[in-house]
Motif scaffolding. Structure first.
Motif, PDB file in Angstrom:
ATOM      1  N   THR A  78      33.158  -3.666  -8.501  1.00 33.88           N
ATOM      2  CA  THR A  78      32.165  -4.632  -8.925  1.00 33.88           C
ATOM      3  C   THR A  78      31.073  -4.738  -7.876  1.00 33.88           C
ATOM      4  O   THR A  78      31.349  -4.812  -6.665  1.00 33.88           O
ATOM      5  N   PHE A  79      29.815  -4.747  -8.326  1.00 38.21           N
ATOM      6  CA  PHE A  79      28.665  -4.872  -7.426  1.00 38.21           C
ATOM      7  C   PHE A  79      28.397  -6.371  -7.184  1.00 38.21           C
ATOM      8  O   PHE A  79      27.696  -7.023  -7.953  1.00 38.21           O
ATOM      9  N   ASN A  80      28.990  -6.889  -6.101  1.00 38.31           N
ATOM     10  CA  ASN A  80      28.778  -8.277  -5.730  1.00 38.31           C
ATOM     11  C   ASN A  80      27.536  -8.320  -4.836  1.00 38.31           C
ATOM     12  O   ASN A  80      27.607  -8.208  -3.609  1.00 38.31           O
ATOM     13  N   GLU A  81      26.363  -8.502  -5.471  1.00 42.28           N
ATOM     14  CA  GLU A  81      25.077  -8.204  -4.862  1.00 42.28           C
ATOM     15  C   GLU A  81      24.735  -9.008  -3.608  1.00 42.28           C
ATOM     16  O   GLU A  81      23.973  -8.544  -2.757  1.00 42.28           O
ATOM     17  N   GLU A  82      25.265 -10.205  -3.448  1.00 46.08           N
ATOM     18  CA  GLU A  82      24.881 -11.014  -2.295  1.00 46.08           C
ATOM     19  C   GLU A  82      25.823 -10.838  -1.092  1.00 46.08           C
ATOM     20  O   GLU A  82      25.697 -11.576  -0.121  1.00 46.08           O
ATOM     21  N   TRP A  83      26.717  -9.772  -1.127  1.00 49.23           N
ATOM     22  CA  TRP A  83      27.746  -9.639  -0.091  1.00 49.23           C
ATOM     23  C   TRP A  83      27.785  -8.238   0.544  1.00 49.23           C
ATOM     24  O   TRP A  83      28.786  -7.852   1.132  1.00 49.23           O
ATOM     25  N   TRP A  84      26.731  -7.564   0.540  1.00 53.68           N
ATOM     26  CA  TRP A  84      26.758  -6.171   1.013  1.00 53.68           C
ATOM     27  C   TRP A  84      26.514  -6.019   2.523  1.00 53.68           C
ATOM     28  O   TRP A  84      26.694  -4.925   3.073  1.00 53.68           O
ATOM     29  N   GLY A  85      26.139  -7.015   3.202  1.00 57.68           N
ATOM     30  CA  GLY A  85      25.779  -6.859   4.610  1.00 57.68           C
ATOM     31  C   GLY A  85      26.967  -6.576   5.524  1.00 57.68           C
ATOM     32  O   GLY A  85      28.071  -7.073   5.309  1.00 57.68           O
ATOM     33  N   VAL A  86      26.720  -5.748   6.541  1.00 59.78           N
ATOM     34  CA  VAL A  86      27.728  -5.588   7.597  1.00 59.78           C
ATOM     35  C   VAL A  86      27.623  -6.755   8.581  1.00 59.78           C
ATOM     36  O   VAL A  86      28.489  -6.916   9.450  1.00 59.78           O
ATOM     37  N   VAL A  87      26.556  -7.561   8.442  1.00 62.18           N
ATOM     38  CA  VAL A  87      26.469  -8.866   9.096  1.00 62.18           C
ATOM     39  C   VAL A  87      26.115  -9.875   8.005  1.00 62.18           C
ATOM     40  O   VAL A  87      25.504  -9.524   6.987  1.00 62.18           O
ATOM     41  N   ASP A  88      26.507 -11.156   8.208  1.00 56.71           N
ATOM     42  CA  ASP A  88      26.200 -12.158   7.195  1.00 56.71           C
ATOM     43  C   ASP A  88      24.765 -12.652   7.368  1.00 56.71           C
ATOM     44  O   ASP A  88      24.015 -12.129   8.208  1.00 56.71           O
ATOM     45  N   ILE A  89      24.380 -13.663   6.633  1.00 61.81           N
ATOM     46  CA  ILE A  89      22.996 -14.118   6.659  1.00 61.81           C
ATOM     47  C   ILE A  89      22.605 -14.696   8.011  1.00 61.81           C
ATOM     48  O   ILE A  89      21.419 -14.749   8.362  1.00 61.81           O
ATOM     49  N   ASP A  90      23.600 -15.137   8.777  1.00 64.39           N
ATOM     50  CA  ASP A  90      23.337 -15.660  10.116  1.00 64.39           C
ATOM     51  C   ASP A  90      23.493 -14.578  11.185  1.00 64.39           C
ATOM     52  O   ASP A  90      23.523 -14.888  12.385  1.00 64.39           O
ATOM     53  N   ASP A 142      23.430  -9.737   4.355  1.00 66.01           N
ATOM     54  CA  ASP A 142      23.538 -10.283   2.998  1.00 66.01           C
ATOM     55  C   ASP A 142      22.172 -10.701   2.462  1.00 66.01           C
ATOM     56  O   ASP A 142      21.260 -11.047   3.223  1.00 66.01           O
ATOM     57  N   GLU A 143      22.056 -10.699   1.136  1.00 69.24           N
ATOM     58  CA  GLU A 143      20.802 -11.086   0.466  1.00 69.24           C
ATOM     59  C   GLU A 143      21.145 -12.169  -0.578  1.00 69.24           C
ATOM     60  O   GLU A 143      21.606 -11.873  -1.673  1.00 69.24           O
ATOM     61  N   TRP A 144      20.870 -13.406  -0.214  1.00 70.98           N
ATOM     62  CA  TRP A 144      21.276 -14.522  -1.066  1.00 70.98           C
ATOM     63  C   TRP A 144      20.410 -14.673  -2.321  1.00 70.98           C
ATOM     64  O   TRP A 144      20.766 -15.430  -3.238  1.00 70.98           O
TER      65      TRP A 144
END
Length: 223
Positions: free
Chosen positions: A104-116, A75-77
């Motif tokens: 919808t392009f929910n830009e901060e939620w694209w990761g196959v892993v989260d920010i952690d 993810d990219e916050w």
């Protein structure tokens, strides 16, 4: 981005070019704007379906697609400019088409892993997809092993035989004389003692002309 498919992109590319196609970005985000919540299952479903479509058109199998790049790792916050850099915002862009399921392009939620770096369901779905491979080439049958050459048997040795030898034995001291037809004969000359000619021949095969020896004359006794 066309939801759960690439529509006609592979057919259109094949009509335009003989070069392979590379899809530089595809996937889906993990936020469902319709539900207003994180939807990891929908993201995993999109990841599996779209990746399988790429594999089915792979150039390895004779298709036009060289491969694709799944967007994205984490993810990219920072991407929602209306939000906060240290918060996971849910703002997105909906241009009328986009990723599954809400377009919808929910830009901060694209990761196959989260920010952690905690894996989502899409991570495991992507990991489980096998790469396209060609059918294995049948192994060539090994060449037959030639039968061993039998060892040659030596021929039995044949003893060498020597030709018979002819031995001539003379019983008396000889002097040269003319050949005589018989083995023993007496020769008398007037006024001289009788001369005895003796030839003794021992042989294993007949010979045509035997050797002949003549005995020396015996002197008259002294009165």
């Amino acid at each position: 981005y066309h939801g759960l498919s690439f529509e006609h992109i592979f057919e259109e590319w094949g009509d335009r070019s003989d070069k392979p196609l590379y899809i530089a970005e595809y996937g889906a985000d993990a936020w469902n704007a319709i539900k207003g919540e994180e939807d990891d299952d929908a993201q995993a479903n999109a990841t599996t379906t779209l990746t399988a479509d790429i594999m089915n058109h792979s150039s390895v199998l004779g298709g036009v697609c060289l491969g694709g790049f799944l967007f994205e790792w984490s993810d990219e916050w920072w991407k929602d400019r209306a939000g906060s850099l240290d918060q996971h915002d849910v703002g997105g862009i909906a241009p009328g088409g986009g990723p599954w399921p809400d377009l919808t392009f929910n830009e901060e939620w694209w990761g196959v892993v989260d920010i952690d770096r905690n894996p989502r369901a899409a991570y495991y779905a992507y990991k489980a997809i096998p790469l396209p491979t060609l059918a294995p080439t049948p192994a060539l049958a090994p060449a037959p092993t030639p039968a061993p050459t039998p060892a040659s048997t030596p021929s039995p040795s044949v003893p060498r035989t020597s030709a018979p030898r002819t031995t001539t034995t003379t019983t008396t001291t000889t002097t040269p004389a003319a050949a005589v037809p018989s083995t023993t004969s007496a020769v008398t000359t007037p006024g001289t003692p009788a001369l005895t000619t003796t030839a003794i021949v021992a042989m294993t095969t007949p010979i045509t002309t035997p050797a002949v020896t003549t005995a020396a004359p015996t002197p008259a006794p002294t009165p």
